[in-house]
Scaffold this motif. Structure first.
Motif, short mmCIF file in Angstrom:
data_model
loop_
_atom_site.label_atom_id
_atom_site.label_comp_id
_atom_site.label_asym_id
_atom_site.label_seq_id
_atom_site.Cartn_x
_atom_site.Cartn_y
_atom_site.Cartn_z
N VAL A 108 0.86 -1.18 0.00
CA VAL A 108 0.00 0.00 0.00
C VAL A 108 0.90 1.23 0.00
O VAL A 108 1.71 1.40 0.91
CB VAL A 108 -0.93 0.01 1.22
N PHE A 109 0.76 2.07 -1.01
CA PHE A 109 1.59 3.26 -1.13
C PHE A 109 0.72 4.51 -1.01
O PHE A 109 -0.24 4.68 -1.79
CB PHE A 109 2.31 3.29 -2.47
N HIS A 110 1.05 5.39 -0.07
CA HIS A 110 0.40 6.69 0.02
C HIS A 110 1.24 7.66 -0.79
O HIS A 110 2.36 8.01 -0.39
CB HIS A 110 0.30 7.14 1.48
N LEU A 111 0.70 8.12 -1.93
CA LEU A 111 1.49 8.83 -2.91
C LEU A 111 1.32 10.34 -2.88
O LEU A 111 2.03 11.06 -3.60
CB LEU A 111 1.15 8.31 -4.32
N GLY A 112 0.37 10.84 -2.07
CA GLY A 112 0.17 12.27 -2.02
C GLY A 112 -1.28 12.63 -1.81
O GLY A 112 -2.05 11.87 -1.23
N ALA A 113 -1.66 13.81 -2.29
CA ALA A 113 -3.01 14.32 -2.10
C ALA A 113 -4.02 13.56 -2.95
O ALA A 113 -3.65 12.71 -3.78
CB ALA A 113 -3.05 15.80 -2.46
N VAL A 114 -5.30 13.86 -2.76
CA VAL A 114 -6.36 13.22 -3.54
C VAL A 114 -6.06 13.34 -5.03
O VAL A 114 -5.71 14.41 -5.52
CB VAL A 114 -7.72 13.87 -3.23
N GLY A 115 -6.18 12.24 -5.72
CA GLY A 115 -5.89 12.19 -7.16
C GLY A 115 -4.55 11.57 -7.47
O GLY A 115 -4.32 11.10 -8.60
N ALA A 116 -3.65 11.53 -6.49
CA ALA A 116 -2.31 10.98 -6.73
C ALA A 116 -2.37 9.49 -7.05
O ALA A 116 -1.62 8.99 -7.89
CB ALA A 116 -1.40 11.23 -5.53
N GLY A 117 -3.28 8.78 -6.37
CA GLY A 117 -3.43 7.35 -6.65
C GLY A 117 -3.93 7.11 -8.05
O GLY A 117 -3.43 6.22 -8.76
N GLN A 118 -4.92 7.89 -8.48
CA GLN A 118 -5.44 7.73 -9.83
C GLN A 118 -4.40 8.10 -10.89
O GLN A 118 -4.31 7.45 -11.93
CB GLN A 118 -6.69 8.60 -10.02
N ALA A 119 -3.60 9.12 -10.61
CA ALA A 119 -2.53 9.49 -11.56
C ALA A 119 -1.54 8.35 -11.71
O ALA A 119 -1.12 8.00 -12.83
CB ALA A 119 -1.82 10.76 -11.07
N ALA A 120 -1.16 7.74 -10.58
CA ALA A 120 -0.21 6.62 -10.63
C ALA A 120 -0.81 5.44 -11.37
O ALA A 120 -0.12 4.73 -12.11
CB ALA A 120 0.19 6.21 -9.22
N LYS A 121 -2.13 5.21 -11.19
CA LYS A 121 -2.77 4.10 -11.88
C LYS A 121 -2.80 4.34 -13.39
O LYS A 121 -2.62 3.40 -14.19
CB LYS A 121 -4.19 3.91 -11.35
N LEU A 122 -3.02 5.58 -13.82
CA LEU A 122 -2.97 5.89 -15.25
C LEU A 122 -1.58 5.58 -15.82
O LEU A 122 -1.46 5.04 -16.92
CB LEU A 122 -3.32 7.36 -15.48
N VAL A 123 -0.55 5.95 -15.07
CA VAL A 123 0.82 5.66 -15.52
C VAL A 123 1.04 4.16 -15.60
O VAL A 123 1.61 3.64 -16.58
CB VAL A 123 1.85 6.32 -14.59
N ASN A 124 0.60 3.43 -14.57
CA ASN A 124 0.71 1.98 -14.58
C ASN A 124 0.06 1.40 -15.83
O ASN A 124 0.62 0.52 -16.51
CB ASN A 124 0.05 1.40 -13.33
N ASN A 125 -1.15 1.87 -16.14
CA ASN A 125 -1.88 1.32 -17.27
C ASN A 125 -1.20 1.64 -18.60
O ASN A 125 -1.16 0.80 -19.50
CB ASN A 125 -3.32 1.86 -17.27
N LEU A 126 -0.69 2.85 -18.73
CA LEU A 126 0.03 3.22 -19.94
C LEU A 126 1.23 2.31 -20.15
O LEU A 126 1.44 1.76 -21.24
CB LEU A 126 0.48 4.69 -19.86
N VAL A 127 2.01 2.10 -19.10
CA VAL A 127 3.20 1.25 -19.19
C VAL A 127 2.81 -0.21 -19.48
O VAL A 127 3.44 -0.90 -20.29
CB VAL A 127 4.04 1.35 -17.91
N LEU A 128 1.75 -0.68 -18.81
CA LEU A 128 1.31 -2.06 -19.00
C LEU A 128 0.88 -2.32 -20.43
O LEU A 128 1.35 -3.27 -21.08
CB LEU A 128 0.15 -2.37 -18.05
N TRP A 129 -0.03 -1.49 -20.96
CA TRP A 129 -0.55 -1.76 -22.30
C TRP A 129 0.49 -1.49 -23.37
O TRP A 129 0.49 -2.15 -24.42
CB TRP A 129 -1.82 -0.94 -22.54
N ALA A 130 1.40 -0.55 -23.13
CA ALA A 130 2.50 -0.34 -24.07
C ALA A 130 3.39 -1.57 -24.12
O ALA A 130 3.82 -2.02 -25.20
CB ALA A 130 3.31 0.89 -23.66
#
Length: 314
Positions: free
Chosen positions: A182-204
């Motif tokens: 479990v990673f606390h990455l920052g303010a509200v929205g930081a988790g969703q931003a990290a998930k978008l990056v994860n998805n971009l890297v995964l599908w690429a």
């Protein structure tokens, strides 16, 4: 930023009453793990079969969302669309702002309640919902999930959290019941931003690997043997490691659309993301090259990612 793997940290409220909305492939095992962790848990799902399956696990499922909201302090939202997340959030804010308890008696508006969005939605939508909830005295965090259905069943998800530190402290014992990391990455929205990056890297990665395999196939290369070789090379990736797992990729197009939507909103050009958005359609249509034989160390029932680290939080 903090990272946890065990519950029971100092300063936590140890036993909030937990509600889980969305008792599908992710929400149902999450509810079961939270109950096993010693928390009082109830769930809700509009689908009668999903509700009955959760009851069979020993998770109480009231007849209405309003009943669930009256009985919980911490709500985990594990539905599968942004519209559904918005609907549940609005219902929670309305119910909790009224300050009514299960018996109809007046209580404290907001009442120290916390809502956690486990679904993958845009950063923009996440921040809008947090602002809406704040007006009702409700704390909000985002906690999108990675690693897919098997990790949910095993209680070994990766949880990417955004929100205020004090709200995170309330929730992290609950997160530890179903999150191996479990990673606390920052303010509200930081988790969703990290998930978008994860998805971009995964599908690429999946797209590039598929195209490479199609090329090798045209030259008559044994794809299984080549995969073993590549796992020892600089081209080793999580996608390659898990290539033989069943992967229907239902969320790939949605994931990439969200990446491009948010990039456009902030005026950022991501040409690779645009290519992946189109190329992943072919991969979905044709399937992963070399994976259909189902032979390999990762193959077999129960090994699937069920969409991998895609958006599905249902």
């Amino acid at each position: 930023m903090s990272r946890i793997s065990k519950p029971g940290q100092a300063g936590e409220r140890q036993h909030p009453r937990v509600g889980v909305v969305g008792l599908g492939k992710m929400g149902r095992p999450i509810a079961r793990h939270v109950a096993a962790g010693g928390f009082r848990v109830a769930g809700f799902d509009l689908d009668a079969d999903a509700a009955e399956a959760a009851r069979a696990d020993g998770v109480p499922v009231p007849g209405t969302l309003e009943e669930l909201l009256a009985e919980c302090d911490l709500l985990l939202v594990a539905v599968d669309t942004e519209a559904a997340v918005r609907s549940v959030t609005q219902a929670a804010c309305a119910a909790w702002k009224s300050g009514r308890n299960a018996d109809g008696a007046a209580g404290d508006p907001g009442g120290g309640r916390t809502l956690v969005v486990l679904a993958t939605i845009t950063v923009t939508a996440m921040r809008e919902l947090a602002a809406l909830a704040a007006a009702s005295g409700v704390a909000v965090l985002d906690g999108p999930l990675c690693k897919g259905e098997k990790a949910a069943l095993d209680g070994e998800l990766l949880v990417l959290v955004g929100g205020a530190p004090e709200d995170y402290a309330v929730c992290r014992g609950v997160f530890a019941c179903f999150g191996k990391e479990v990673f606390h990455l920052g303010a509200v929205g930081a988790g969703q931003a990290a998930k978008l990056v994860n998805n971009l890297v995964l599908w690429a990665s999946i797209t590039a690997t598929s195209e490479g395999f199609w090329l090798a196939e045209e030259f008559g290369v044994d794809l299984g043997l080549m995969r073993e070789a590549l796992l020892e090379s600089s081209g080793r990736t999580w996608a390659l490691e898990t290539w033989y797992r069943p992967r229907d990729m239902p969320w790939a197009a949605k994931d990439m659309s969200m990446v491009l939507e948010e990039a456009d909103r902030v005026g950022l050009s991501l040409p690779m993301a645009g290519v992946v958005h189109e190329a992943i359609k072919t991969v979905k249509r044709l399937g992963l090259p070399g994976s259909r034989a189902g032979s390999g160390p990762d193959s077999g029932p129960g090994s699937g990612t069920g969409g991998g680290a895609g958006s599905g939080a249902s």
